[in-house]
Design a protein around this motif. Structure first.
Motif, PDB file in Angstrom:
ATOM      1  N   ARG A  85       0.896  -1.580  -0.615  1.00 24.19           N
ATOM      2  CA  ARG A  85       0.217   0.701  -0.070  1.00 24.19           C
ATOM      3  C   ARG A  85       0.473   0.863  -0.161  1.00 24.19           C
ATOM      4  O   ARG A  85       0.426   2.575  -0.295  1.00 24.19           O
ATOM      5  N   LEU A  86       2.361   0.579   0.081  1.00 24.95           N
ATOM      6  CA  LEU A  86       3.337   2.476   0.545  1.00 24.95           C
ATOM      7  C   LEU A  86       4.068   2.406  -0.677  1.00 24.95           C
ATOM      8  O   LEU A  86       5.251   0.977  -0.437  1.00 24.95           O
ATOM      9  N   LEU A 110      10.871  12.824  -6.654  1.00 26.15           N
ATOM     10  CA  LEU A 110      10.608  12.083  -5.455  1.00 26.15           C
ATOM     11  C   LEU A 110       9.600  12.490  -4.858  1.00 26.15           C
ATOM     12  O   LEU A 110       9.375  12.818  -3.969  1.00 26.15           O
ATOM     13  N   TYR A 111       8.516  11.018  -4.267  1.00 28.61           N
ATOM     14  CA  TYR A 111       7.082  11.042  -3.431  1.00 28.61           C
ATOM     15  C   TYR A 111       7.103  10.011  -2.440  1.00 28.61           C
ATOM     16  O   TYR A 111       7.207   9.095  -3.313  1.00 28.61           O
ATOM     17  N   LEU A 112       6.328   9.803  -1.352  1.00 27.22           N
ATOM     18  CA  LEU A 112       6.177   9.062  -1.049  1.00 27.22           C
ATOM     19  C   LEU A 112       4.946   9.057  -1.374  1.00 27.22           C
ATOM     20  O   LEU A 112       3.719   9.934  -0.639  1.00 27.22           O
ATOM     21  N   VAL A 113       4.239   7.795  -1.616  1.00 27.55           N
ATOM     22  CA  VAL A 113       2.767   7.603  -2.363  1.00 27.55           C
ATOM     23  C   VAL A 113       1.974   6.699  -1.377  1.00 27.55           C
ATOM     24  O   VAL A 113       2.967   5.800  -1.193  1.00 27.55           O
ATOM     25  N   ASP A 114       0.337   6.721  -1.304  1.00 26.59           N
ATOM     26  CA  ASP A 114       0.142   5.547  -1.197  1.00 26.59           C
ATOM     27  C   ASP A 114      -1.170   4.875  -2.061  1.00 26.59           C
ATOM     28  O   ASP A 114      -1.006   5.231  -2.791  1.00 26.59           O
ATOM     29  N   GLY A 117      -3.184   7.143  -3.862  1.00 24.85           N
ATOM     30  CA  GLY A 117      -3.095   7.994  -4.263  1.00 24.85           C
ATOM     31  C   GLY A 117      -2.896   9.456  -3.701  1.00 24.85           C
ATOM     32  O   GLY A 117      -1.782   9.898  -4.428  1.00 24.85           O
ATOM     33  N   ARG A 118      -2.509   9.492  -3.023  1.00 23.49           N
ATOM     34  CA  ARG A 118      -1.817  10.371  -2.173  1.00 23.49           C
ATOM     35  C   ARG A 118      -0.526  10.869  -1.887  1.00 23.49           C
ATOM     36  O   ARG A 118       0.253   9.482  -2.389  1.00 23.49           O
ATOM     37  N   ARG A 119       0.278  12.309  -1.730  1.00 20.39           N
ATOM     38  CA  ARG A 119       1.729  11.702  -1.802  1.00 20.39           C
ATOM     39  C   ARG A 119       2.037  13.018  -1.586  1.00 20.39           C
ATOM     40  O   ARG A 119       1.233  14.081  -1.131  1.00 20.39           O
TER      41      ARG A 119
END
Ligand code: HEC
Ligand code: HEC
Length: 429
Positions: A85-86, A110-114, A117-119
């Motif tokens: 999920r992450l 660069l992003y942390l995404v779940d 679709g949240r980033r």
């Protein structure tokens, strides 16, 4: 985890999760983890919140054509899963632009995404896209493994292939047709820049080929054979008469001394091969029996025309050939008269060909000698013609090699082949 990308653009799009238990092909195994980004080229674009589907950097001049609207206004690239999920992924607010348009900026941070679709921005360089993020941590150096390469084979610039059971195949092979041999084809590197410039046969955008020969398949479906290293090879499963029932639609290589195994054409990706003793594993590897003259380098005038000269041109030549079919080797356009008469009578694989007879997964028996009504009729009997085994092997080898004419893309060598001359071999063999 992967990127659902376009066919005609850089590898960027929506991030998907695969579940191989849910299916083999199609959408069932896919879960989209970034609902804000559509699948490029196959879904409509969404507004990227910064000036519409094309973003502020590429304002559309007038209404967009329908096809252009299939490019998403923003994209993800190179996801790295931290869990199901992450994940870490590269993300750009710029629209993806398909070829042949000019390169878009596609500025990736660069992003942390779940999975919703949240980033969360991790890092962004204003001058350079940041791609392929990978978390790293110190860990012990893994032990060095001993080489698996076989020195004698390596010295001969060869390796071996082992096949457990040819009958394990998807799509399934016809149950009533035992496979007796494999034909080994070499796919040639393209040495001229455009498809069909020049053509190597009637088939649209056909890759060039040449035929190394055949190896036996045991009654239990197993095979074991030596093959040259460093050549892109493909296999055909042959029936008792030497005609291809199924063709490999991709290539495989051996490194010198390498010993590679496979299961049929092929096992399902979600299955493991059963452990069992097979006949080919209990003997030395076969050596390839060379294909007839004219198969390597490939040359229709050398492979097929001698059969026609010996058995057909007595009736099929002159101002009024029988059946209106001229089977002589006289040059005719880019090919010869006999080729222009016979090649359309073989169902060959081509880009855009009907009945699924093209590069993606092909059903057996749609292709080559077995699918050719003309060759089937000839075999059943035609005007008392009698052909020996070698003549049949020449006709079948040609038909199964996609009914090609030339064994090279080089225009000067093609002219020589058309005139029936021998060439040394294709460039960059
Ligand atoms: C005549 C049937 C057949 C035989 C026999 C066969 N293959 Fe294939 N192979 C295929 C087909 C069809 C594909 C393409 C599958 C696809 O794209 O879905 C393929 C694809 C491949 C690929 C590419 C996979 C990829 O992901 O692109 C490799 C590598 C390969 N085969 C290796 C082998 C090896 C090694 C053997 C045994 C020595 C073998 N094949 C025997 C039919 C066969
Ligand atoms: C003894 C004379 C003779 C020989 C030898 C002969 N043919 Fe024919 N062929 C004919 C006649 C007559 C026809 C027209 C009648 C027919 O279609 O059967 C014909 C028709 C054909 C056709 C057209 C069939 C169609 O359905 O349009 C092809 C293709 C053909 N021959 C190929 C060959 C090939 C290949 C060989 C050699 C392996 C060969 N022929 C040997 C007499 C011959």
């Amino acid at each position: 985890m992967g990127t659902a990308a376009a066919h005609h653009a850089m590898t960027a799009g929506s991030v998907v999760l695969f579940d191989a238990r849910a299916g083999y092909d199609g959408l069932e195994p896919l879960e989209r983890l970034t609902p804000d980004v559509p699948f490029p080229e196959s879904e409509s674009a969404v507004d990227n919140g910064a000036g519409g589907a094309w973003g502020p950097t590429s304002p559309p001049a007038g209404p967009l054509p329908a096809a252009a609207q299939r490019w998403p206004g923003s994209t993800y690239k190179s996801p790295y899963p931290l869990s199901e999920r992450l994940f870490i992924a590269s993300f750009s607010y710029d629209p993806l632009i398909g070829e042949p348009n000019r390169n878009p900026p596609n500025q990736y941070g660069l992003y942390l995404v779940d999975a919703a679709g949240r980033r969360e921005l991790l890092y962004r360089d204003p001058n350079l896209s940041s791609l392929w993020a990978m978390p790293i941590a110190p860990r012990p150096t893994p032990p060095a493994l001993p080489s698996q390469l076989q020195p004698t084979l390596a010295a001969a610039d060869e390796g071996t292939y082992f096949m457990q059971d040819v009958h394990r195949a998807w799509p399934p092979l016809p149950a009533d047709t035992p496979i007796r041999a494999l034909r080994i084809l070499q796919v040639l590197p393209k040495t001229t820049p455009h498809a069909n410039q020049p053509y190597v046969g009637l088939a649209n955008a056909s890759p060039g080929k040449q035929v190394l020969g055949t190896v036996p398949v045991e009654a239990d479906g197993s095979a074991y054979f030596r093959a040259p290293a460093r050549l892109p090879l493909a296999f055909q499963a042959l029936d008792a008469e030497g005609r291809a029932v199924q063709t490999m639609r991709s290539i495989t290589y051996l490194q010198p001394g390498e010993q590679v195994g496979c299961v049929g054409c092929h096992e399902q990706r979600t299955e493991a091969a059963p452990a069992r003793q097979v006949a080919a594993a209990r003997r030395a590897p076969s050596v390839i029996r060379p294909a007839p003259d004219g198969a390597r380098p490939f040359s229709y005038p050398l492979l097929v025309q001698p059969v026609l000269d010996a058995s057909c041109v007595s009736c099929h030549s002159g101002p009024t050939p029988d059946g209106g079919v001229d089977l002589t080797g006289r040059p005719d356009g880019h090919y010869t008269a006999s080729y222009n008469a016979l090649a359309p009578r073989v169902p060959y694989t081509a880009w855009g060909a009907p009945e699924g007879n093209w590069e993606p997964l092909a059903p057996p028996d749609k292709f080559g000698a077995r699918a050719s009504a003309f060759l089937t009729q000839l075999r059943a009997g035609h005007e008392g013609v009698v052909l020996d085994d070698e003549a049949w092997e020449r006709l079948y080898t040609w038909a199964d090699a996609n009914a090609l004419f030339y064994g090279t893309f080089e225009p000067a060598d093609q002219l020589r082949q058309q005139a029936g001359e021998r060439i040394a071999g294709p460039a960059l063999e």
